[in-house]
Scaffold this motif. Structure first.
Motif, short mmCIF file in Angstrom:
data_model
loop_
_atom_site.label_atom_id
_atom_site.label_comp_id
_atom_site.label_asym_id
_atom_site.label_seq_id
_atom_site.Cartn_x
_atom_site.Cartn_y
_atom_site.Cartn_z
N ILE A 147 -5.03 5.75 0.32
CA ILE A 147 -4.44 4.62 0.38
C ILE A 147 -4.63 3.89 -1.09
N THR A 148 -3.46 3.47 -1.39
CA THR A 148 -3.65 2.78 -2.91
C THR A 148 -2.87 1.52 -2.80
N PHE A 149 -3.66 0.42 -3.49
CA PHE A 149 -3.35 -0.88 -3.13
C PHE A 149 -3.93 -1.83 -4.17
N THR A 150 -3.29 -2.86 -4.24
CA THR A 150 -4.00 -3.81 -5.33
C THR A 150 -4.59 -5.16 -4.62
N PRO A 151 -6.13 -5.23 -4.68
CA PRO A 151 -6.66 -6.07 -3.60
C PRO A 151 -6.53 -7.44 -4.11
N GLY A 152 -6.34 -8.53 -3.32
CA GLY A 152 -6.52 -9.80 -3.78
C GLY A 152 -7.85 -10.70 -3.19
N ARG A 178 0.90 -1.07 -0.16
CA ARG A 178 -0.03 0.12 0.03
C ARG A 178 0.83 1.12 -0.06
N ARG A 179 0.44 2.41 -0.52
CA ARG A 179 1.00 3.67 -0.47
C ARG A 179 0.05 4.60 0.15
#
Length: 462
Positions: free
Chosen positions: A202-207, A182-183
């Motif tokens: 908050i920036t992220f790639t969900p799984g 996350r960023r």
């Protein structure tokens, strides 16, 4: 005007309230103002004067806080100059009849009634008819988390916004959650009126594993109080399938063996978000179907050989399609298949042995055949070779020998015995000479004559 002169003016103004209750003077403001401890609140306020009163640019606006029957000024504005107690600000343009104020980082001691007063060249008035009452409550307001569609493998940004709009108070915003990689970026936005709002991205790639997991945004104020907002992540992903069998015992996840009269239930359970449409097929024909469900069952009652075959469960949602195959084997078919398989194996083994024997036999026959053929060819070639009688060698008692020996084969002359006398070798010593003459013998051997062969040995004298 410095603050000292302002204080003198305010004291003088407070003692002169000549115009109270005169028609044409009016104050419009909320009678009750609620603000949470540590937060900020903006209170709109306007006032009017009679039409025959002209407000000058030097008009002063003052807000008082009434404590125990006395008024204590908390803020004023004159000639665009401000005074504040640190939490109460008169932000309105008094020359335009705007008496709006804000309270920042409210404390419990800020509660109570407030009064507004104007002072101009010819007007000195306290508006006593409307005294807004400020109530400081506990900090219960939550931050807000923006909504965004979460799809497995696709990057997304969520925003948390702090409650309240303050000029001076800067809250701290933090994130708590198990999302990885996350960023976080915190920033503020300033409005035209000078108030600020505070945000955090908050920036992220969900799984798939993030689905239904909590994500928290916490806002902490300088007063030490904090508030938290929780959001459960709804991550969308393609289906996955699990097939279970009830009614028979099996450890195989791809097939099951049944017998006549059995009853089995096949359950196709699907994990997906959003929910998937599920279909059971037997071979290529649909036998059971449902829309937007997570489990679908297929029951076979009183099983017969016709129930055997390949079954397929298919699940589909907007993110993908998945299929899983399951085989039902009837016990009779399995036995027959096993016997047939054993017989096939035996037949294959026997066939292999027979083939090997045939190969060996054929090889032997061919070997013997070609060997005989070769011998016949040799014999035939020998028959065609003429034989010269002079090349024949005979050993026969009838053969005559010449009277003399060649010099190299003549017996030595004047031989003496080992006794020293002049006697020659004993008569038992015999000599024979074979003359391989190329001359053709004139002697004819009768056809009925039996030819005898003798072996001639040379024996040393003992």
């Amino acid at each position: 005007m410095d603050y000292y002169l302002a204080f003198i003016l305010l004291a003088h103004l407070w003692s002169n309230t000549d115009c109270q209750g005169i028609p044409g003077y009016e104050l419009k403001v909320n009678k009750t103002v609620d603000v949470q401890r540590g937060l900020c609140v903006r209170v709109p306020c306007t006032f009017i004067v009679p039409l025959n009163i002209r407000l000058t640019k030097g008009i002063a606006g003052i807000w008082f806080h009434f404590i125990e029957g006395s008024g204590q000024h908390v803020a004023f504005r004159v000639n665009n100059k401000h005074y504040s107690n640190g939490r109460f600000y008169l932000i309105g343009d008094v020359t335009r009849g705007d008496c709006s104020f804000i309270i920042e980082g409210a404390m419990n001691e800020d509660a109570g009634s407030y009064g507004f007063r104007i002072v101009d060249e010819e007007t000195k008035l306290l508006y006593p008819d409307v005294l807004p009452n400020v109530q400081v409550t506990e900090f219960t307001e939550k931050p807000t988390i923006s909504f965004a569609r979460l799809v497995e493998g696709k990057e997304v940004t969520l925003t948390c916004t702090s409650p309240g709009r303050c000029r001076k108070v800067t809250p701290e915003i933090s994130w708590i959650g198990k999302v990885s990689n996350r960023r976080i970026i915190n920033y503020e936005i300033t409005r035209d009126d000078g108030s600020r709002s505070f945000h955090s991205n908050i920036t992220f790639t969900p799984g798939k594993s993030d689905n239904n997991s909590p994500l928290y945004c916490t806002v902490t104020l300088k007063t030490g109080v904090s508030t938290t907002e929780k959001q459960s992540l709804s991550v969308e992903y393609s289906p996955s399938i699990n097939i279970t069998i009830e009614g028979v015992v099996t450890s195989d996840t791809s097939s099951v063996t049944v017998k006549d009269g059995d009853t089995i239930t096949m359950r196709c359970s699907v994990d997906s978000n959003p929910k998937a449409s599920i279909t059971w097929y037997k071979e290529d024909a649909v036998v059971n179907w449902t829309r937007s469900f997570q489990t679908i069952s297929l029951t076979l009652t009183n099983v017969t050989p016709s129930d055997a075959g390949r079954f397929l469960c298919s699940a589909e949602n907007e993110h993908g399609v998945i299929n899983k195959t399951f085989h039902i084997i009837h016990h009779g078919e399995e036995s027959k298949s096993k016997i047939t398989g054993d017989n096939t194996a035996i037949a294959a083994a026997v066939g292999g042995v027979i083939s090997l024997v045939l190969i060996l036999v054929v090889g032997a026959v061919l070997f013997i055949y070609f060997r005989k053929k070769r011998q016949q060819n040799i014999n035939g070639n020998l028959k065609d070779i003429p034989i010269n009688d002079s090349d024949a060698i005979y050993c026969s008692p009838e053969f005559t020998t010449p009277d003399t020996y060649p010099s190299e084969h003549s017996p030595p002359k004047n031989l003496k015995s080992s006794a020293g006398d002049d006697s020659v070798y004993n008569e038992d010593v015999q000599y024979a000479s074979v003359n391989f003459s190329k001359q053709k013998s004139n002697q004819v051997v009768p056809e009925d004559m039996e030819i005898e062969y003798s072996e001639i040995r040379k024996t040393r004298r003992v």
